[in-house]
Scaffold this active site. Sequence first.
Site, mmCIF file in Angstrom:
data_model
loop_
_atom_site.group_PDB
_atom_site.id
_atom_site.type_symbol
_atom_site.label_atom_id
_atom_site.label_comp_id
_atom_site.label_asym_id
_atom_site.label_seq_id
_atom_site.Cartn_x
_atom_site.Cartn_y
_atom_site.Cartn_z
ATOM 1 N N LYS A 241 0.838 -1.197 0.000
ATOM 2 C CA LYS A 241 0.000 0.000 0.000
ATOM 3 C C LYS A 241 0.874 1.249 0.000
ATOM 4 C CE LYS A 241 -3.967 -1.629 2.776
ATOM 5 N NZ LYS A 241 -5.088 -1.351 1.881
ATOM 6 N N ASP A 311 -3.257 -7.321 -1.638
ATOM 7 C CA ASP A 311 -3.927 -6.397 -0.727
ATOM 8 C C ASP A 311 -5.407 -6.764 -0.529
ATOM 9 O OD1 ASP A 311 -4.233 -4.277 0.959
ATOM 10 O OD2 ASP A 311 -4.143 -2.718 -0.596
ATOM 11 N N GLU A 313 -6.656 -9.255 0.901
ATOM 12 C CA GLU A 313 -6.358 -10.404 1.752
ATOM 13 C C GLU A 313 -7.496 -10.774 2.698
ATOM 14 O OE1 GLU A 313 -5.663 -7.366 2.516
ATOM 15 O OE2 GLU A 313 -6.449 -7.337 4.553
ATOM 16 N N ARG A 315 -10.736 -11.032 2.323
ATOM 17 C CA ARG A 315 -11.708 -12.021 1.814
ATOM 18 C C ARG A 315 -11.114 -13.431 1.837
ATOM 19 N NH1 ARG A 315 -12.348 -8.753 -3.641
ATOM 20 N NH2 ARG A 315 -11.673 -7.154 -2.186
HETATM 21 N N1 BES Z 1 -8.122 -3.408 4.536
HETATM 22 C C1 BES Z 1 -8.346 -2.996 3.208
HETATM 23 C C2 BES Z 1 -9.633 -2.218 3.013
HETATM 24 C C3 BES Z 1 -9.747 -0.905 3.745
HETATM 25 C C4 BES Z 1 -9.103 0.218 3.250
HETATM 26 C C5 BES Z 1 -10.519 -0.822 4.869
HETATM 27 C C6 BES Z 1 -9.236 1.419 3.924
HETATM 28 C C7 BES Z 1 -10.655 0.389 5.538
HETATM 29 C C8 BES Z 1 -10.001 1.503 5.062
HETATM 30 C C9 BES Z 1 -8.415 -4.211 2.284
HETATM 31 O O1 BES Z 1 -7.648 -5.303 2.655
HETATM 32 C C10 BES Z 1 -7.959 -3.744 0.936
HETATM 33 O O2 BES Z 1 -6.869 -3.283 0.830
HETATM 34 N N2 BES Z 1 -8.809 -3.889 -0.053
HETATM 35 C C11 BES Z 1 -8.529 -3.469 -1.369
HETATM 36 C C12 BES Z 1 -9.050 -4.514 -2.325
HETATM 37 C C13 BES Z 1 -8.594 -4.341 -3.760
HETATM 38 C C14 BES Z 1 -7.109 -4.571 -3.846
HETATM 39 C C15 BES Z 1 -9.367 -5.327 -4.602
HETATM 40 C C16 BES Z 1 -9.196 -2.121 -1.600
HETATM 41 O O3 BES Z 1 -10.321 -1.908 -1.134
HETATM 42 O O4 BES Z 1 -8.597 -1.272 -2.252
HETATM 43 ZN ZN ZN Z 2 -7.275 -5.475 4.722
HETATM 44 ZN ZN ZN Z 3 -5.619 -5.224 2.020
#
Ligand code: BES
Ligand code: ZN
Ligand code: ZN
Length: 462
Positions: A241, A311, A313, A315
């Site tokens: 990230k 990222d 992860e 799910r």
């Molecule tokens: N933990 C994050 C989602 C998140 C981001 C929750 C900000 C709360 C605040 C999750 O693991 C993630 O990074 N999801 C990605 C998925 C994508 C790579 C398909 C996302 O939402 O960008």
């Molecule tokens: Zn996450």
């Molecule tokens: Zn993530």
Amino acid sequence: MTPKFAKSSDGAVAIELVESGAFDAWLESQSAAGQNWAAVNGFSGKLGDVLVLPNADGQTSSVAVGWGSEQARGRDRFHLAGAAAKLPVGDYCLGGTHSVRDAEESALGWLLGMYRFDRYKTKPTAKANLVCPEGVNAAKIEAIAAGEYLTRDLINTPTSDLGPSDLQAAFLALAKQFGAKANVIEGEALLDQNFPMIHAVGRASDNAPRLLDMRWGDAKNRSVTLVGKGVCFDTGGLNIKPGASMGTMKKDMGGAATVMGLAHMIMALNLPVSLRVLVPAVENSISAGAFRPGDVLHSRKGLTVEINNTDAEGRLVLADALALADEESPDLLICMATLTGAARVAVGPDLVPFYSDDDDLAASVAQAGKDVCDPMWRMPFWEPYEAMIEPDIADLDNAPKGGHAGSITAALFLRRFVENAKQFAHFDIFGSAPVSKPGRPMGAVGQGARALLEVIANGNSK
Ligand code: BES
Ligand code: ZN
Ligand code: ZN
């Protein structure tokens, strides 16, 4: 910190709520000195304004809190908590007559607003306390607030003190507090017992991945299983990230913290359910051993998953935990997770999108959300988007390209692992308040737990 009402109303200062429409009448009822004092302080009954009225000795005699108009109040919730934050330290009681619902909202909001994350503060902060209003069940409100405090403490604690092993300790402490049975599957044992995706996501960390499992209550009761995302830190893995996005990721165990807070409420109130709580606790870290983009993972359920972004992860770990939960066909299966950034784009930080195929359950969740000031909005498991989570070389894609409808495709992914539960709902929570609002100081916040408590206590729809 334990949320508690003031012990006795002796010496408590009365708070009067003054609606802007009733301000003139209120002003007339005041002494000449009180009227001047209100004018000097510009008090007009505006929502959230506070006027501390002194007696002849210059001590607090009573407090007037601006209660605005119904329309102004409708824009938010827990307004008394907003005012309480401005009050001097001391004990207060709510004057006037109020419906039980309004008094409950005021009482709960007050306790929730008094929360401070003081683990790292050397000096605790003194507070204004409320005497529990008449007609309100003090023990129930305190139990609900205590569950919420647990959630907030867990989310606010940085990963240096809340890695997977620390989350396990908190989970076991909760089980012990209420005499629940707990079991932990850790490290390589996850592979032996067929939780390959929990292992794959967490294996890069020195703090081993694990699955936490708790059972409580009479097995003959309605079975309720809560599953919460316990990613103690989400670096994004090899698809790292950017700094700004990673900065808040200590909260990526918000789903776990929220189901633990909900479990606390259920057990403290001794609800007649057979409760199970499952938390896959991992750190999505980076090392030579980390899982990679392009890898194909096998899941507990047998479905294979192509990793298109490490990222995505949450799910993956939830899929194995949900598959386990689903094996015993619970009456109600709840999933809570800080799952997608897309959910925030859709509804912002203060509203929780949730998914369920069960119309009755969805209706009772949405209604409970309104009743207990825990707002939620139903989103669709949109079938036409199923194709988006189906890649070329495996059964499922963990991160569809383009990112359209990201919260929906994540929910559809999770649903593939649930077949037998009688009712299933998934909540894509945010787990924090970006700015302080009444009843929720800036930082960690539980979302959905209080509404679900209501649904579960009412035996929900079926
Ligand atoms: N933990 C994050 C989602 C998140 C981001 C929750 C900000 C709360 C605040 C999750 O693991 C993630 O990074 N999801 C990605 C998925 C994508 C790579 C398909 C996302 O939402 O960008
Ligand atoms: Zn996450
Ligand atoms: Zn993530």
